[in-house]
Scaffold this motif. Structure first.
Motif, PDB file in Angstrom:
ATOM      1  N   GLU A 358       0.905  -1.450   0.186  1.00 47.96           N
ATOM      2  CA  GLU A 358       0.284   0.575  -0.096  1.00 47.96           C
ATOM      3  C   GLU A 358       0.866   0.893   0.254  1.00 47.96           C
ATOM      4  OE1 GLU A 358      -3.790   0.520   2.526  1.00 47.96           O
ATOM      5  OE2 GLU A 358      -3.738  -1.929   3.136  1.00 47.96           O
ATOM      6  N   VAL A 359       0.419   2.167  -1.029  1.00 46.26           N
ATOM      7  CA  VAL A 359       1.084   3.384  -0.750  1.00 46.26           C
ATOM      8  C   VAL A 359      -0.288   4.415  -1.020  1.00 46.26           C
ATOM      9  CG1 VAL A 359       1.555   2.861  -2.897  1.00 46.26           C
ATOM     10  CG2 VAL A 359       2.854   5.013  -2.151  1.00 46.26           C
ATOM     11  N   THR A 360      -0.101   5.765  -0.348  1.00 43.32           N
ATOM     12  CA  THR A 360      -0.348   7.049  -0.164  1.00 43.32           C
ATOM     13  C   THR A 360       0.321   8.081  -0.409  1.00 43.32           C
ATOM     14  OG1 THR A 360      -1.934   5.798   1.301  1.00 43.32           O
ATOM     15  CG2 THR A 360      -2.198   8.680   1.317  1.00 43.32           C
ATOM     16  N   ILE A 361      -0.011   8.657  -1.617  1.00 43.78           N
ATOM     17  CA  ILE A 361       0.592   9.906  -1.952  1.00 43.78           C
ATOM     18  C   ILE A 361      -0.244  11.103  -1.832  1.00 43.78           C
ATOM     19  CG2 ILE A 361       2.228   8.652  -3.496  1.00 43.78           C
ATOM     20  CD1 ILE A 361       0.671   9.805  -5.979  1.00 43.78           C
ATOM     21  N   GLY A 362       0.312  12.382  -1.684  1.00 42.84           N
ATOM     22  CA  GLY A 362      -0.342  13.643  -1.366  1.00 42.84           C
ATOM     23  C   GLY A 362       0.672  14.598   0.163  1.00 42.84           C
ATOM     24  N   PRO A 363      -0.141  15.641   0.000  1.00 41.34           N
ATOM     25  CA  PRO A 363      -0.924  16.050  -0.548  1.00 41.34           C
ATOM     26  C   PRO A 363      -0.431  16.830  -2.026  1.00 41.34           C
ATOM     27  CG  PRO A 363      -0.345  17.892   0.895  1.00 41.34           C
ATOM     28  CD  PRO A 363       0.569  16.211   1.887  1.00 41.34           C
ATOM     29  N   LEU A 364      -0.899  16.721  -3.388  1.00 41.98           N
ATOM     30  CA  LEU A 364      -0.608  17.228  -4.458  1.00 41.98           C
ATOM     31  C   LEU A 364      -1.195  18.392  -4.766  1.00 41.98           C
ATOM     32  CD1 LEU A 364      -1.051  14.080  -6.487  1.00 41.98           C
ATOM     33  CD2 LEU A 364       1.473  15.705  -5.912  1.00 41.98           C
ATOM     34  N   ARG A 365      -0.811  19.422  -5.443  1.00 40.11           N
ATOM     35  CA  ARG A 365      -1.695  20.940  -6.033  1.00 40.11           C
ATOM     36  C   ARG A 365      -2.789  20.468  -7.158  1.00 40.11           C
ATOM     37  NH1 ARG A 365      -1.216  24.660 -10.143  1.00 40.11           N
ATOM     38  NH2 ARG A 365      -0.263  22.983 -11.384  1.00 40.11           N
ATOM     39  N   PRO A 366      -4.055  20.446  -6.750  1.00 38.02           N
ATOM     40  CA  PRO A 366      -5.288  20.744  -7.459  1.00 38.02           C
ATOM     41  C   PRO A 366      -4.832  20.470  -9.059  1.00 38.02           C
ATOM     42  CG  PRO A 366      -5.687  21.499  -5.726  1.00 38.02           C
ATOM     43  CD  PRO A 366      -3.859  21.458  -5.872  1.00 38.02           C
ATOM     44  N   SER A 367      -4.539  18.990  -9.551  1.00 44.72           N
ATOM     45  CA  SER A 367      -4.703  19.219 -10.907  1.00 44.72           C
ATOM     46  C   SER A 367      -4.435  17.760 -11.689  1.00 44.72           C
ATOM     47  CB  SER A 367      -2.856  19.294 -10.988  1.00 44.72           C
ATOM     48  OG  SER A 367      -2.505  19.479 -12.441  1.00 44.72           O
ATOM     49  N   THR A 368      -4.114  17.071 -12.809  1.00 44.77           N
ATOM     50  CA  THR A 368      -3.911  16.381 -13.357  1.00 44.77           C
ATOM     51  C   THR A 368      -3.006  15.683 -13.357  1.00 44.77           C
ATOM     52  OG1 THR A 368      -6.697  16.937 -14.333  1.00 44.77           O
ATOM     53  CG2 THR A 368      -5.059  14.452 -15.498  1.00 44.77           C
ATOM     54  N   TYR A 369      -2.678  14.231 -13.261  1.00 42.23           N
ATOM     55  CA  TYR A 369      -1.096  13.607 -12.878  1.00 42.23           C
ATOM     56  C   TYR A 369      -0.772  12.634 -14.126  1.00 42.23           C
ATOM     57  CZ  TYR A 369      -0.217  17.450  -9.097  1.00 42.23           C
ATOM     58  OH  TYR A 369       0.190  18.336  -8.678  1.00 42.23           O
ATOM     59  N   ARG A 370       0.439  12.118 -14.183  1.00 40.84           N
ATOM     60  CA  ARG A 370       0.469  10.470 -14.328  1.00 40.84           C
ATOM     61  C   ARG A 370       0.943  10.103 -13.203  1.00 40.84           C
ATOM     62  NH1 ARG A 370       0.444  13.447 -20.418  1.00 40.84           N
ATOM     63  NH2 ARG A 370      -0.862  12.561 -21.476  1.00 40.84           N
ATOM     64  N   LEU A 371       1.123   9.160 -12.782  1.00 48.25           N
ATOM     65  CA  LEU A 371       2.040   8.240 -12.366  1.00 48.25           C
ATOM     66  C   LEU A 371       3.375   6.781 -12.565  1.00 48.25           C
ATOM     67  CD1 LEU A 371      -0.734   6.845  -9.435  1.00 48.25           C
ATOM     68  CD2 LEU A 371       0.818   9.391  -9.730  1.00 48.25           C
ATOM     69  N   LEU A 372       4.379   7.600 -12.671  1.00 47.91           N
ATOM     70  CA  LEU A 372       5.725   6.327 -12.751  1.00 47.91           C
ATOM     71  C   LEU A 372       5.948   5.372 -11.778  1.00 47.91           C
ATOM     72  CD1 LEU A 372       8.227   6.000 -14.355  1.00 47.91           C
ATOM     73  CD2 LEU A 372       9.181   7.671 -14.070  1.00 47.91           C
ATOM     74  N   ALA A 373       5.749   4.908 -12.023  1.00 46.78           N
ATOM     75  CA  ALA A 373       6.167   3.680 -10.684  1.00 46.78           C
ATOM     76  C   ALA A 373       7.089   3.065 -11.010  1.00 46.78           C
ATOM     77  CB  ALA A 373       5.418   2.110 -10.884  1.00 46.78           C
ATOM     78  N   ILE A 374       7.857   2.872  -9.457  1.00 47.25           N
ATOM     79  CA  ILE A 374       9.586   2.741  -9.803  1.00 47.25           C
ATOM     80  C   ILE A 374      10.091   1.652  -9.033  1.00 47.25           C
ATOM     81  CG2 ILE A 374      12.379   4.015 -10.009  1.00 47.25           C
ATOM     82  CD1 ILE A 374      11.137   7.194 -10.337  1.00 47.25           C
ATOM     83  N   PRO A 375       9.789   0.476  -9.101  1.00 43.80           N
ATOM     84  CA  PRO A 375      10.192  -0.965  -8.043  1.00 43.80           C
ATOM     85  C   PRO A 375      11.188  -0.626  -7.962  1.00 43.80           C
ATOM     86  CG  PRO A 375       8.961  -1.693 -10.202  1.00 43.80           C
ATOM     87  CD  PRO A 375      10.008  -0.229 -10.519  1.00 43.80           C
ATOM     88  N   GLY A 376      11.714  -1.054  -6.013  1.00 40.57           N
ATOM     89  CA  GLY A 376      12.973  -1.122  -5.843  1.00 40.57           C
ATOM     90  C   GLY A 376      13.395  -2.819  -5.214  1.00 40.57           C
ATOM     91  N   ASP A 377      12.990  -3.614  -5.888  1.00 42.88           N
ATOM     92  CA  ASP A 377      13.426  -4.685  -5.567  1.00 42.88           C
ATOM     93  C   ASP A 377      14.153  -5.514  -6.447  1.00 42.88           C
ATOM     94  OD1 ASP A 377      11.861  -5.210  -7.639  1.00 42.88           O
ATOM     95  OD2 ASP A 377      10.561  -6.739  -6.730  1.00 42.88           O
ATOM     96  N   GLY A 378      14.109  -4.681  -7.689  1.00 44.29           N
ATOM     97  CA  GLY A 378      15.339  -5.254  -9.497  1.00 44.29           C
ATOM     98  C   GLY A 378      14.478  -6.217  -9.815  1.00 44.29           C
TER      99      GLY A 378
END
Length: 608
Positions: A358-378
């Motif tokens: 689980e991951v929660t992100i924010g607060p973000l400036r009210p707008s429209t976004y795209r998400l880039l997922a960057i795994p850390g497990d290799g």
């Protein structure tokens, strides 16, 4: 000659007469050889009372601790040393019924021995004090509402000389402290733990402190209780609707607290020591942090504080393995606002998945976004989060939005296995390998990254998801223009590189000479300015090379064969604008760049 001799005798007699007159005026003429010169004198007084001590004796000691002179006071306590050689001495005063008292000003009001005494330089006038006989002790315990207080600094003021003691002690695990070897007299005690300071008994200033009497009998016991704290009742409301915010945290800088208390009920009660605070409200992903200053906390009183916070966009999702559905920890999400020029050097990950994915992100400036997922497990590959799984094309990524002040739940993110891209970067004209070129799967504002070419021109980029990726090749010198895979001028025209899970694919690239833009930028009515100049691709709005800094002259380098729009911003005044005084990128005049060519643009003047 006779006349000359007479004149010389008269002149000599005249000079002698002047010498005699001066000597008489100074009291030297006719003075006996044994005349006394006063080198040290004053009164001997009893400490506390200030009463003269008749018959008190004073001794002078040289630097070897050898007594070199001795005298005793008369019936009114006056003493004097005559014809003592000028120099530096330690002074001891003694009398029946008193402790031997050495003169000291730096290490304490008085000293007990030669080693702790301060030197006295003769000649001078000096009144001396005598201390009552005996040695005292102070001991005690510091508590906070009955509980021991460890680690507080305790020190004392010698009231009779108004001087801080040359030592301080810290309370032990049980809150206990002690001072030994004290003069008999009056003391005030200070208890401190930066920035909190109090004085015995529960006083906030030295002038209000209660003196402690130290005798030569049993130890003087001084137990102290910390001044009681006050209570802050903290709430937070939505700046747009006025509705209460249920979840937030509060930090009180300078309070000495090593905790960050939070609430999920909309009310947080804090116990804080007396004082004035600036409270920082944060911790809610749906609201931007805010500060409330000048909060006065009074002992045993309640202070009500309400913070008003601006709502932001917040999203929650779960990261899973695409095949097994198992949660994946350590995957970080990078947000990219629609219309943003790329991922900048200083852009941080918004949040990373926990053990449950689980991951929660924010607060973000009210707008429209795209998400880039960057795994850390290799094991799993990077992806732009798409509507039906991952993608390497940010234009195909899901557009994320939501209601400010409300947590938006997104569909789960499913990660695919990672693949690798490798290749050789060469000079297009000479075919020689090029070192120091870094490769990115997105637009960036700085050429340095994790995957760069070595001396042989080879690079190896790992951790990409099995999708079609446009790759940017960024030279870290001023030699080559930045370009996209396939020699493209921008991201949309790039030849996509297809990554295969668990395999290596090859993507070689040939670089052209760098183009550049040069010009002059100033700020109206400002003598010295610090302007950043940034070029953006006219088609995609992406970064096309590193920024230029400084004024008035600037050079934008590492530009590929493209068309750009130029933005200026003064770091000191905030003055900004687009090329040729345009107010937006849409109205800015485009500038074409050619490989190996430096283009000069018109001067730009910014208005603060």
């Amino acid at each position: 000659m006779i006349y000359w001799g007479i004149m010389m005798r008269r002149r000599v007699l005249s000079v002698l007469a002047c010498v005699v007159a001066v000597a008489a005026a100074l009291g030297l003429a006719g003075a006996p050889a044994s005349a006394q010169t006063i080198m040290l004198q004053g009164k001997v007084l009893a400490r506390f009372t200030g009463v003269p001590v008749p018959g008190a004796c004073v001794s002078l000691f040289d630097d070897t601790a050898t007594e070199v002179a001795h005298t005793c006071a008369d019936g009114v306590g006056d003493y004097r040393f005559d014809d003592t050689p000028a120099g530096s001495y330690r002074v001891r005063t003694s009398a029946t019924g008193y402790a031997d008292t050495w003169y000291a000003v730096h290490s304490g009001v008085d000293a007990r021995d030669f080693a702790s005494a301060d030197p006295v330089h003769l000649p001078r006038q000096l009144n001396l004090g005598l201390r009552p006989a005996g040695v005292g002790t102070i001991s005690g315990r510091l508590t906070d509402r009955g509980a021991p207080v460890a680690g507080y600094s305790v020190s004392y003021v010698d009231v009779d000389g108004n001087h801080w003691g040359n030592q301080s002690v810290r309370t032990d695990a049980d809150g206990r402290y002690s001072f030994s070897g004290l003069w008999v007299g009056h003391y005030m005690l200070q208890y401190s733990n930066t920035p909190l300071v109090q004085y015995y008994h529960q006083k906030e200033s030295l002038s209000d402190a209660e003196p402690v009497v130290v005798t030569d009998g049993p130890a003087t016991v001084v137990d102290e209780e910390l001044i009681p704290p006050g209570t802050v009742e903290a709430t937070m409301t939505d700046a747009k609707t006025g509705a209460p915010v249920q979840r937030f945290c509060v930090v009180a800088p300078g309070s000495g607290l090593n905790q960050r208390p939070c609430t999920t009920t909309g009310l947080l009660r804090l116990e804080l020591a007396r004082g004035r605070y600036s409270l920082a409200f944060n911790g809610s992903p749906e609201y931007f942090g805010t500060n409330v200053g000048n909060v006065v906390v009074t002992p045993n009183a309640t202070t009500v504080v309400t913070a008003v916070a601006e709502p932001g966009l917040a999203v929650h999702t779960t990261v899973r393995d695409a095949e097994t559905g198992d949660p994946v920890a350590g995957t970080c999400l990078q947000t990219l606002e629609i219309g943003a020029p790329g991922i900048g050097t200083w852009d941080d990950d918004e949040g990373c998945s926990d053990a449950n994915g689980e991951v929660t992100i924010g607060p973000l400036r009210p707008s429209t976004y795209r998400l880039l997922a960057i795994p850390g497990d290799g094991a799993h590959g990077m992806q732009w989060v798409g509507p039906n799984g991952g993608t390497g094309d940010q234009e195909q990524a899901t557009q994320v939005t939501g209601n400010p002040g409300t947590l938006t739940t997104l569909p789960d993110i499913h990660l695919d296995p990672a693949g690798t891209v490798t290749g050789i970067v060469r000079d297009e004209q000479t075919d020689a390998p090029v070192r120091g070129v870094c490769v990115f799967p997105y637009a960036t504002d700085w050429g340095y990254g994790d995957f760069c070419t070595g001396l042989d021109g080879r690079y190896r980029m790992t951790g990409l998801g099995p999708y079609d990726w446009p790759l940017e090749y960024a030279d870290t010198s001023d030699t080559y223009g930045w370009q996209w895979s396939g020699g493209a001028a921008n991201r949309l025209a790039a030849t996509a590189v297809t990554v295969v899970a668990g395999q290596e694919v090859t993507a070689d690239e040939r670089l052209r000479p760098a183009g550049a833009i040069t010009g002059l930028v100033t700020v109206a009515d400002v003598e010295f300015s610090d302007v950043s100049v940034i070029a953006y691709d006219a088609t995609t709005g992406d970064y096309v090379g590193p920024s230029a800094f400084g004024a008035p002259d600037f050079v934008l380098g590492n530009l590929g064969a493209t068309t750009v729009k130029i933005f200026y911003r003064d770091m000191s005044t905030g003055a900004q604008g687009w090329y040729l005084a345009a107010t937006s990128p849409a109205t800015a005049t485009p500038v074409s760049v050619q490989p190996g060519v430096t283009t000069t643009v018109a001067d730009q003047v910014l208005t603060p």
